[in-house]
Design a protein around this motif. Structure first.
Motif: not given
Length: 153
Positions: A97-109, A111-120
Motif C-alpha cells: 500500500l502507498s499514498i502519494d501527492a503531486g502535480i502534473g500536466a495533461s494535454y488532449p490529443i 476527443k477524450g484521449l489525453n497524454i499526461y505526466a505527473k511527478i509526486c
C-alpha cells in the motif's frame, strides 16, 4: 475528478560478493500489478494544456517473482572447485500500500484521449514482507514520475 486504472511495476535487484577464491551472485525480480485511486484538481488551463494537483494512493500485488543465486569457489587447495546454482519462483505474502501527492500536466490529443505526466512524492507502508526485501521495504519515501495516456469521460 477521480482517476483509476492499472499500473505495472518491475523491480530488479542484484548483488555480487567476490574474493580471489569465492564468488556469490544473487538477483531478484518482481512483477507487480497495481490499482491506483487518485483525486485530481485542475487548477490552471493554458490553451489546451491543463495543470493539476493530485492526491491518492495505490494497492499493488506481485504477480510473478524469481530468485536466482550462484556460488562458485575454491575453498582450499585440497578440496578443489565447487559451484552451486539455484533458480526459484518467489512471491510476497502481503500487498503493498502507498499514498502519494503531486502535480502534473495533461494535454488532449483526440476527443477524450489525453497524454499526461505527473511527478509526486509517495510513501510506502510496511507490508511486513520480511522474507524478500524490495525498494518498497528499504525506502519508505520516494519520488515517482508517471507518464502515459488517459481517457477522460
Amino acid at each position: 475528478c477521480v482517476e483509476t486504472g492499472i499500473v505495472y511495476t518491475y523491480l530488479y535487484s542484484a548483488t555480487r560478493n567476490s574474493s580471489t577464491r569465492y564468488i556469490n551472485e544473487e538477483n531478484q525480480q518482481f512483477h507487480f500489478l497495481g490499482i491506483p485511486l487518485h483525486f485530481n484538481y485542475q487548477f490552471v488551463e493554458i490553451g489546451k494544456l491543463g495543470l493539476f494537483a493530485s492526491i491518492g494512493g495505490m494497492i499493488e500485488k506481485d504477480i510473478h517473482g524469481v530468485y536466482k543465486g550462484r556460488d562458485e569457489g575454491n575453498m582450499n587447495d585440497y578440496v578443489g572447485n565447487s559451484e552451486g546454482y539455484i533458480s526459484t519462483n518467489i512471491n510476497l505474502k502481503n500487498p503493498q500500500l502507498s499514498i502519494d501527492a503531486g502535480i502534473g500536466a495533461s494535454y488532449p490529443i483526440y476527443k477524450g484521449l489525453n497524454i499526461y505526466a505527473k511527478i509526486c512524492g509517495a510513501y510506502y507502508f510496511d507490508a511486513k514482507n520480511y522474507e524478500y526485501k524490495t525498494i518498497y521495504s528499504d525506502k519508505k519515501i520516494m519520488l515517482d514520475l508517471n507518464a502515459g495516456i488517459k481517457f477522460k469521460f
